[in-house]
Scaffold this motif. Structure first.
Motif, PDB file in Angstrom:
ATOM      1  N   LYS A 112       0.837  -1.201   0.000  1.00 14.98           N
ATOM      2  CA  LYS A 112       0.000   0.000   0.000  1.00 14.98           C
ATOM      3  C   LYS A 112       0.871   1.250   0.000  1.00 14.98           C
ATOM      4  O   LYS A 112       1.961   1.284   0.568  1.00 14.98           O
ATOM      5  N   LYS A 113       0.351   2.298  -0.606  1.00 15.46           N
ATOM      6  CA  LYS A 113       1.059   3.565  -0.629  1.00 15.46           C
ATOM      7  C   LYS A 113       0.982   4.215   0.745  1.00 15.46           C
ATOM      8  O   LYS A 113      -0.012   4.067   1.445  1.00 15.46           O
ATOM      9  N   PRO A 114       2.008   4.956   1.133  1.00 12.79           N
ATOM     10  CA  PRO A 114       1.965   5.629   2.437  1.00 12.79           C
ATOM     11  C   PRO A 114       0.926   6.746   2.432  1.00 12.79           C
ATOM     12  O   PRO A 114       0.542   7.271   1.388  1.00 12.79           O
ATOM     13  N   TYR A 115       0.489   7.115   3.603  1.00 12.28           N
ATOM     14  CA  TYR A 115      -0.504   8.169   3.778  1.00 12.28           C
ATOM     15  C   TYR A 115       0.066   9.506   3.326  1.00 12.28           C
ATOM     16  O   TYR A 115       1.172   9.879   3.704  1.00 12.28           O
ATOM     17  N   GLU A 116      -0.683  10.212   2.521  1.00 10.24           N
ATOM     18  CA  GLU A 116      -0.267  11.525   2.066  1.00 10.24           C
ATOM     19  C   GLU A 116      -1.054  12.580   2.833  1.00 10.24           C
ATOM     20  O   GLU A 116      -2.279  12.576   2.831  1.00 10.24           O
ATOM     21  N   LYS A 117      -0.339  13.466   3.505  1.00 10.50           N
ATOM     22  CA  LYS A 117      -0.984  14.494   4.304  1.00 10.50           C
ATOM     23  C   LYS A 117      -1.565  15.566   3.376  1.00 10.50           C
ATOM     24  O   LYS A 117      -0.906  16.036   2.453  1.00 10.50           O
ATOM     25  N   ILE A 118      -2.802  15.939   3.653  1.00  4.12           N
ATOM     26  CA  ILE A 118      -3.487  16.960   2.860  1.00  4.12           C
ATOM     27  C   ILE A 118      -3.357  18.293   3.584  1.00  4.12           C
ATOM     28  O   ILE A 118      -3.647  18.395   4.776  1.00  4.12           O
ATOM     29  N   ASP A 119      -2.907  19.307   2.872  1.00  2.00           N
ATOM     30  CA  ASP A 119      -2.796  20.628   3.466  1.00  2.00           C
ATOM     31  C   ASP A 119      -4.174  21.236   3.650  1.00  2.00           C
ATOM     32  O   ASP A 119      -5.088  21.003   2.855  1.00  2.00           O
ATOM     33  N   LYS A 120      -4.303  22.035   4.703  1.00  2.00           N
ATOM     34  CA  LYS A 120      -5.580  22.684   4.979  1.00  2.00           C
ATOM     35  C   LYS A 120      -5.788  23.853   4.023  1.00  2.00           C
ATOM     36  O   LYS A 120      -4.889  24.648   3.789  1.00  2.00           O
ATOM     37  N   THR A 121      -7.000  23.944   3.516  1.00  2.00           N
ATOM     38  CA  THR A 121      -7.340  25.081   2.669  1.00  2.00           C
ATOM     39  C   THR A 121      -7.778  26.233   3.566  1.00  2.00           C
ATOM     40  O   THR A 121      -8.004  26.065   4.763  1.00  2.00           O
ATOM     41  N   GLU A 122      -7.914  27.386   2.980  1.00  2.00           N
ATOM     42  CA  GLU A 122      -8.332  28.559   3.755  1.00  2.00           C
ATOM     43  C   GLU A 122      -9.739  28.363   4.321  1.00  2.00           C
ATOM     44  O   GLU A 122     -10.015  28.744   5.459  1.00  2.00           O
ATOM     45  N   SER A 123     -10.620  27.748   3.553  1.00  2.00           N
ATOM     46  CA  SER A 123     -11.979  27.530   4.058  1.00  2.00           C
ATOM     47  C   SER A 123     -11.984  26.552   5.231  1.00  2.00           C
ATOM     48  O   SER A 123     -12.777  26.697   6.168  1.00  2.00           O
ATOM     49  N   MET A 124     -11.076  25.576   5.218  1.00  2.00           N
ATOM     50  CA  MET A 124     -10.973  24.646   6.344  1.00  2.00           C
ATOM     51  C   MET A 124     -10.483  25.377   7.590  1.00  2.00           C
ATOM     52  O   MET A 124     -10.975  25.143   8.693  1.00  2.00           O
ATOM     53  N   ARG A 125      -9.530  26.286   7.410  1.00  2.00           N
ATOM     54  CA  ARG A 125      -9.021  27.062   8.547  1.00  2.00           C
ATOM     55  C   ARG A 125     -10.109  27.948   9.136  1.00  2.00           C
ATOM     56  O   ARG A 125     -10.246  28.067  10.353  1.00  2.00           O
ATOM     57  N   VAL A 126     -10.907  28.570   8.273  1.00  2.00           N
ATOM     58  CA  VAL A 126     -12.011  29.419   8.738  1.00  2.00           C
ATOM     59  C   VAL A 126     -13.021  28.583   9.511  1.00  2.00           C
ATOM     60  O   VAL A 126     -13.516  28.993  10.564  1.00  2.00           O
ATOM     61  N   GLU A 127     -13.337  27.407   9.013  1.00  2.00           N
ATOM     62  CA  GLU A 127     -14.288  26.519   9.688  1.00  2.00           C
ATOM     63  C   GLU A 127     -13.772  26.113  11.064  1.00  2.00           C
ATOM     64  O   GLU A 127     -14.528  26.101  12.040  1.00  2.00           O
ATOM     65  N   ILE A 128     -12.490  25.805  11.161  1.00  2.00           N
ATOM     66  CA  ILE A 128     -11.908  25.427  12.449  1.00  2.00           C
ATOM     67  C   ILE A 128     -11.988  26.590  13.435  1.00  2.00           C
ATOM     68  O   ILE A 128     -12.363  26.407  14.594  1.00  2.00           O
TER      69      ILE A 128
END
Length: 65
Positions: free
Chosen positions: A23-39
Motif C-alpha cells: 500500500k502507498k503511504p498516507y499523504e498528508k493533505i494541506d488545509k485550505t483557507e476555508s478549512m481554517r475558517v471553519e476550524i
C-alpha cells in the motif's frame, strides 16, 4: 484436519501482510483557507457556548482561566 485450518490461516495472514506492504503511504493533505475558517468558527462557537453556560449558572461566578 487441524493442520489444514492452521495452514489456511497462515496463508491468509501472509497475503494480508503482503498487501499491507504494497500500500502507498498516507499523504498528508494541506488545509485550505476555508478549512481554517471553519476550524476557527468552531472554536469560537465552543468558547461562546462555554461562556454562556458559565454566565447562566447560578453557582459559578466567574470564568476560571
Amino acid at each position: 484436519m487441524v493442520m489444514m485450518c492452521i495452514e489456511k490461516v497462515m496463508e491468509s495472514l501472509r497475503s494480508k501482510l503482503k498487501a499491507l506492504k504494497t500500500k502507498k503511504p498516507y499523504e498528508k493533505i494541506d488545509k485550505t483557507e476555508s478549512m481554517r475558517v471553519e476550524i476557527r468558527s468552531r472554536r469560537a462557537r465552543k468558547l461562546i457556548e462555554e461562556t454562556l453556560r458559565i454566565a447562566d449558572s447560578p453557582k459559578i461566578k466567574s470564568l476560571a482561566i
